[in-house]
Design a protein around this motif. Structure first.
Motif, PDB file in Angstrom:
ATOM      1  N   LEU A   1       0.824  -1.211   0.000  1.00 13.65           N
ATOM      2  CA  LEU A   1       0.000   0.000   0.000  1.00 13.65           C
ATOM      3  C   LEU A   1       0.855   1.256   0.000  1.00 13.65           C
ATOM      4  CD1 LEU A   1      -2.789   1.332   0.106  1.00 13.65           C
ATOM      5  CD2 LEU A   1      -2.598   1.280   2.586  1.00 13.65           C
ATOM      6  N   VAL A   2       1.826   1.311   0.874  1.00 14.95           N
ATOM      7  CA  VAL A   2       2.653   2.512   0.961  1.00 14.95           C
ATOM      8  C   VAL A   2       3.436   2.729  -0.335  1.00 14.95           C
ATOM      9  CG1 VAL A   2       4.600   3.554   2.199  1.00 14.95           C
ATOM     10  CG2 VAL A   2       2.736   2.501   3.475  1.00 14.95           C
ATOM     11  N   THR A   3       3.926   1.644  -0.933  1.00 14.54           N
ATOM     12  CA  THR A   3       4.635   1.763  -2.207  1.00 14.54           C
ATOM     13  C   THR A   3       3.687   2.216  -3.314  1.00 14.54           C
ATOM     14  OG1 THR A   3       6.157   0.021  -1.530  1.00 14.54           O
ATOM     15  CG2 THR A   3       6.087   0.542  -3.871  1.00 14.54           C
ATOM     16  N   ALA A   4       2.509   1.608  -3.359  1.00 11.74           N
ATOM     17  CA  ALA A   4       1.538   1.983  -4.401  1.00 11.74           C
ATOM     18  C   ALA A   4       1.150   3.446  -4.305  1.00 11.74           C
ATOM     19  CB  ALA A   4       0.293   1.103  -4.291  1.00 11.74           C
ATOM     20  N   VAL A   5       0.863   3.908  -3.116  1.00 11.81           N
ATOM     21  CA  VAL A   5       0.453   5.305  -2.932  1.00 11.81           C
ATOM     22  C   VAL A   5       1.589   6.249  -3.298  1.00 11.81           C
ATOM     23  CG1 VAL A   5      -0.231   6.996  -1.189  1.00 11.81           C
ATOM     24  CG2 VAL A   5      -1.350   4.787  -1.261  1.00 11.81           C
TER      25      VAL A   5
END
Length: 184
Positions: free
Chosen positions: A84-88
Motif C-alpha cells: 500500500l505505501v509503495t503503491a500510494v
C-alpha cells in the motif's frame, strides 16, 4: 495500540477518506485519480501512510493481545503495508508515466488482497488457538469480501465507493475483532 492513539488515527483516517472522496462521483473515480490531481497529492500520500500503518499497527496489537504470533499472518500483514505505501507513493499519471501507473494499479490491487489474506489467516489461527468462533468478525470479513467483489463487478472499476467501503469496513472489523478477543 493505545486507545487514545486508535481514536486519533481513526479520526484522521476517516477525515482524509471523506476529504478525498468529496466532490467526485463515488462510482466514476478512485483515490488514485483524485490523489494525483487538483493539489490533493499530499492528502493522498498521508491517507495511504495512515491507512497502511493503522491497519498494520492495530492488527499487530491484536495479535499481541491474543498471544498469536503467527509468522505467515505477520508476513502477509507486513506485505500489505509495504504494497500500500509503495503503491500510494507511485504516481498514477497514465499519460506521463504509463509504466509506473500500471505498477501503481497492480500494487494497489494486491495490497487489500494481502490485507484480506492476513486477516483471514489471523482468524483461522485465533480459532485454532482459542477454540472460539469469532462469529461477528467472520461475518464482517465475509461481507467485506462479498461486498468488495460485488462493487468491483457492478461498477467495473476500483471506485472511490469501493475504497471507502473497504476502509470503513476494515476499521469496523478490527474494532469488533478487538472486542471479541477481549470477551473471549
Amino acid at each position: 495500540m493505545q486507545r487514545r492513539w486508535k481514536f486519533i488515527f481513526l479520526g484522521l483516517l476517516l477525515s482524509l477518506t471523506f476529504f478525498l472522496s468529496a466532490g467526485y462521483g463515488l462510482t466514476t473515480a478512485n483515490f488514485s485519480v483524485i490523489g494525483n490531481q487538483g493539489g490533493r497529492r499530499p492528502a493522498f500520500l498521508l491517507w495511504g501512510a495512515l491507512t497502511g500503518n493503522y491497519f498494520y499497527l492495530y492488527t499487530e496489537g491484536l495479535m499481541e493481545q491474543a498471544g498469536c504470533r503467527d509468522p505467515v499472518t505477520r508476513f502477509l500483514l507486513y506485505g500489505a503495508l509495504l504494497l500500500l505505501v509503495t503503491a500510494v507513493g507511485l504516481p498514477y499519471l497514465p499519460d506521463r508515466v504509463p509504466g509506473l501507473s500500471r505498477l501503481h494499479v497492480v500494487l494497489s490491487f494486491l495490497a487489500p488482497v494481502s490485507l484480506g489474506l492476513s486477516q483471514l489467516r489471523f482468524l483461522v489461527v485465533l480459532m485454532r488457538i482459542r477454540g472460539e468462533r469469532f462469529y461477528a468478525s467472520w461475518c464482517i470479513l465475509g461481507t467485506l469480501a462479498a461486498g468488495g467483489v460485488f462493487l468491483l463487478l457492478r461498477i467495473g472499476i476500483v471506485s472511490s465507493l469501493l475504497e471507502v467501503f473497504i476502509t470503513l469496513g476494515v476499521c469496523l472489523y478490527l474494532h469488533v475483532l478487538g472486542r471479541e478477543i477481549d470477551g473471549n
